[in-house]
Enzyme design. Structure first.
Site, mmCIF file in Angstrom:
data_model
loop_
_atom_site.group_PDB
_atom_site.id
_atom_site.type_symbol
_atom_site.label_atom_id
_atom_site.label_comp_id
_atom_site.label_asym_id
_atom_site.label_seq_id
_atom_site.Cartn_x
_atom_site.Cartn_y
_atom_site.Cartn_z
ATOM 1 C CG ASN A 133 133.153 106.713 89.950
ATOM 2 O OD1 ASN A 133 132.145 106.014 89.878
ATOM 3 N ND2 ASN A 133 134.153 106.601 89.101
ATOM 4 C CB SER A 210 136.329 97.801 93.241
ATOM 5 O OG SER A 210 135.448 96.898 93.880
ATOM 6 C CB THR A 211 139.141 94.996 89.536
ATOM 7 O OG1 THR A 211 139.199 95.995 88.502
ATOM 8 C CG2 THR A 211 139.550 93.660 88.944
ATOM 9 C CB ALA A 212 138.105 93.505 94.715
ATOM 10 N N GLY A 214 133.847 93.164 91.173
ATOM 11 C CA GLY A 214 133.474 92.681 89.837
ATOM 12 C C GLY A 214 133.771 91.197 89.669
ATOM 13 C CD GLU A 231 132.124 99.372 81.186
ATOM 14 O OE1 GLU A 231 133.363 99.545 81.224
ATOM 15 O OE2 GLU A 231 131.507 99.224 80.119
ATOM 16 C CB CYS A 265 137.147 103.939 85.957
ATOM 17 S SG CYS A 265 135.741 104.540 85.038
ATOM 18 C CD GLU A 433 128.161 100.325 81.115
ATOM 19 O OE1 GLU A 433 129.025 101.027 81.652
ATOM 20 O OE2 GLU A 433 127.056 100.071 81.636
HETATM 21 P P1 NAD Z 1 132.708 99.018 94.815
HETATM 22 O O1 NAD Z 1 133.054 97.892 93.952
HETATM 23 O O2 NAD Z 1 133.038 98.937 96.249
HETATM 24 O O3 NAD Z 1 131.148 99.341 94.775
HETATM 25 C C1 NAD Z 1 130.453 99.501 93.576
HETATM 26 C C2 NAD Z 1 129.008 99.103 93.774
HETATM 27 O O4 NAD Z 1 128.957 97.711 94.053
HETATM 28 C C3 NAD Z 1 128.315 99.801 94.942
HETATM 29 O O5 NAD Z 1 126.977 100.066 94.604
HETATM 30 C C4 NAD Z 1 128.377 98.742 96.034
HETATM 31 O O6 NAD Z 1 127.342 98.865 96.991
HETATM 32 C C5 NAD Z 1 128.218 97.477 95.235
HETATM 33 N N1 NAD Z 1 128.748 96.278 95.899
HETATM 34 C C6 NAD Z 1 129.734 96.201 96.809
HETATM 35 N N2 NAD Z 1 129.925 94.914 97.178
HETATM 36 C C7 NAD Z 1 129.030 94.161 96.491
HETATM 37 C C8 NAD Z 1 128.753 92.773 96.431
HETATM 38 N N3 NAD Z 1 129.417 91.887 97.157
HETATM 39 N N4 NAD Z 1 127.774 92.356 95.585
HETATM 40 C C9 NAD Z 1 127.109 93.237 94.806
HETATM 41 N N5 NAD Z 1 127.321 94.562 94.834
HETATM 42 C C10 NAD Z 1 128.280 95.026 95.654
HETATM 43 O O7 NAD Z 1 133.364 100.266 94.109
HETATM 44 P P2 NAD Z 1 133.305 101.785 94.557
HETATM 45 O O8 NAD Z 1 134.340 101.996 95.592
HETATM 46 O O9 NAD Z 1 131.937 102.206 94.834
HETATM 47 O O10 NAD Z 1 133.703 102.509 93.171
HETATM 48 C C11 NAD Z 1 134.991 102.743 92.809
HETATM 49 C C12 NAD Z 1 135.477 101.725 91.804
HETATM 50 O O11 NAD Z 1 134.642 101.702 90.664
HETATM 51 C C13 NAD Z 1 136.850 102.047 91.273
HETATM 52 O O12 NAD Z 1 137.666 100.907 91.328
HETATM 53 C C14 NAD Z 1 136.624 102.459 89.829
HETATM 54 O O13 NAD Z 1 137.651 102.240 88.964
HETATM 55 C C15 NAD Z 1 135.423 101.702 89.462
HETATM 56 N N6 NAD Z 1 134.696 102.374 88.380
HETATM 57 C C16 NAD Z 1 134.761 101.874 87.118
HETATM 58 C C17 NAD Z 1 134.103 102.480 86.076
HETATM 59 C C18 NAD Z 1 134.148 101.936 84.684
HETATM 60 O O14 NAD Z 1 133.300 102.295 83.890
HETATM 61 N N7 NAD Z 1 135.064 101.071 84.347
HETATM 62 C C19 NAD Z 1 133.355 103.615 86.313
HETATM 63 C C20 NAD Z 1 133.304 104.120 87.612
HETATM 64 C C21 NAD Z 1 133.963 103.463 88.640
#
Ligand code: NAD
Length: 454
Positions: A133, A210-212, A214, A231, A265, A433
């Site tokens: 994003n 994503s929280t999942a 994370g 994050e 987010c 951060e």
């Molecule tokens: P995502 O969790 O699917 O992917 C994020 C990153 O993690 C990508 O680079 C992905 O390739 C990687 N990833 C996916 N599965 C993984 C695994 N099993 N092990 C290690 N890495 C893995 O999220 P997304 O759809 O790309 O982003 C959207 C989400 O991010 C939203 O839920 C949003 O709220 C969150 N977000 C949070 C912040 C914040 O600062 N709090 C900022 C931006 C986005």
């Protein structure tokens, strides 16, 4: 075409415009090995030398600002105005943390029989996992303080949006930051990202997403007691009290949630309005929403572009129950992943009220009392950001203290400022951060006692 080639799609046209090669586990291991070997040399550079390289990197980003912005428009569909801000943010974050190497102070603590000092030691190899994003800023919020503190970095951009991170690495290397000190590895989350978690030589994982996912990162890191920063998502409230400047609150509310097509987010995707001004607020909100310019992202007047992907548009659509739609804005027809700004009148049972939509959808609800507003704002597993509109200073402070979130703004929807800390309460994350706080997450405190006894 190589077997690991991944198609990149321009979100405003839906057309493939480039492919990138995704790294394998073996390539990830090699990169981590190089980063480990490069660590002592980077750590031991004179602080002013490391600072100078980061300043040169910032200048190189500044020189390429327009190219970086254009690349992000093509790859992520961001409006050109936003993309320029994002590239500028990378340069600013680098400049800010360029001041850190010479200021990584320890402490001298009084002890009998000697001298006690603390050092802030870098961790080693840091693995940074970035979402799609905000590909540029979120990458920089990780790599700039990590490098400044003396760590080496392996960074995995999101599959969908690797191009600006790759360009940033080239710029870093062009000014003399060694190529093994800062490496960008496009790759799948479950391959490259997962390897950052499991590889023992990666000493910290910085994850935004994503929280999942994370939670999986946190579980995986626990196995090696590996450091991590998370994050994650947000479900953020914009609380409008009756004593606020209602015109300003309504005029700005769309920009608090629809910026970056709501894929933020920090999007204020719940608007809570005190009952006595609820009808008036909605009257004012409608023209404000219809006035949001959803246009081709390269247009200088665009305020919102398309969603990132067809899958994201399908997901966002699934949250819109037509019986709850109050009004919508407009968006272009055509092959891109367009979605209009959408306002829902939601109740607590509405998934759009409870879950992070990550699209241009906002839910509006009335409330009666200050206590009810705080309770509604806190009725979520998340706790990232929020806004409070009131002219009563006491109320602004009471509600700011009452809302369980890491980043609040009063009478504004302030963007993240790189020199102030950013992070989430509850399931929005762990650690901070940006600002002075980020350096704590990239160093370990070492305590040394030196005896003065004869
Ligand atoms: P995502 O969790 O699917 O992917 C994020 C990153 O993690 C990508 O680079 C992905 O390739 C990687 N990833 C996916 N599965 C993984 C695994 N099993 N092990 C290690 N890495 C893995 O999220 P997304 O759809 O790309 O982003 C959207 C989400 O991010 C939203 O839920 C949003 O709220 C969150 N977000 C949070 C912040 C914040 O600062 N709090 C900022 C931006 C986005």
């Amino acid at each position: 075409m190589a077997s690991n080639a991944y198609d990149l799609i321009n979100p405003s046209t839906g057309a493939v415009f480039q492919t990138v090669e995704l790294a394998s586990v073996e390539q990830t291991d090699e990169a981590i090995g190089r980063a480990k070997a490069a660590f002592p040399g980077w750590r031991d550079l004179a602080p002013a030398t490391r600072a100078g390289l980061l300043l040169d990197f910032a200048a190189a980003v500044g020189n390429q600002l327009e190219d970086l912005a254009q690349l992000e428009v093509r790859n992520a569909g961001h409006t050109i105005g936003n993309a320029r801000w994002e590239a500028g943010n990378v340069a600013a974050v680098l400049r800010y943390y360029a001041a850190a190497p010479e200021r990584l102070f320890g402490r001298q603590i009084p002890v009998p029989g000697g001298l006690n000092v603390t050092f802030r030691e870098p961790l080693g190899v840091v693995g940074i996992i970035v979402p799609w994003n905000f590909p540029m800023p979120i990458a920089a919020w990780g790599f700039a303080p990590a490098l400044a503190a003396g760590n080496t970095v392996v960074l995995k951009p999101a599959e969908l949006t690797p191009l600006t991170a790759l360009r940033l690495a080239e710029l870093a290397h062009s000014v003399g930051i060694p190529s093994d000190v800062f490496q960008v590895l496009p790759g799948a989350g479950q391959v490259v990202g997962q390897r950052f978690v499991t590889h023992p030589d990666v000493r910290k994982v910085v994850f935004t997403g994503s929280t999942a996912v994370g939670k999986q990162i946190a579980t995986g890191c626990a196995d090696q007691v590996k450091r991590f920063t998370l994050e994650l998502g947000g479900k953020n409230a914009n609380i409008v009290f009756a004593d606020a400047d209602i015109e300003k609150a309504a005029a700005t509310a769309p920009y608090g949630v629809f910026d970056n097509a709501g894929q933020d987010c920090c999007a204020r995707s719940r608007i809570l309005v005190q009952r006595s001004v609820y009808d008036r607020f909605l009257e004012l909100l409608e023209p404000a929403v219809k006035g949001v310019r959803v246009e081709e992202p390269l247009s200088e007047t665009a305020e919102m572009g398309p969603l990132i992907s067809a899958a994201q548009r399908t997901r966002v659509e699934s949250y819109v129950d037509s019986s709850r739609v109050a009004f919508t804005g407009s968006c272009p027809d055509g092959d891109g992943f367009w979605f209009p700004p959408t306002v829902l009148l939601s109740e607590s049972d509405d998934p759009a009220w409870n879950q992070e939509v990550f699209g241009p959808v906002v839910s509006v609800r009335p409330f009666e009392t200050e206590a009810e507003a705080i309770a509604l704002a806190n009725d979520t597993e998340y706790g990232l950001s929020g806004s409070i509109w009131t002219r009563d200073v006491g109320r602004a402070l009471r509600v700011s203290r009452g809302v369980e979130a890491g980043n609040l703004s009063v009478n504004s929807h302030s963007a993240v400022r790189y020199w102030t800390p950013f992070g989430g309460f509850k399931q929005s994350g762990l650690g901070r951060e940006l600002g002075p706080d980020a350096l704590d997450g990239f160093t370990e405190v070492k305590n040394v006692f030196i005896s003065t006894e004869e």
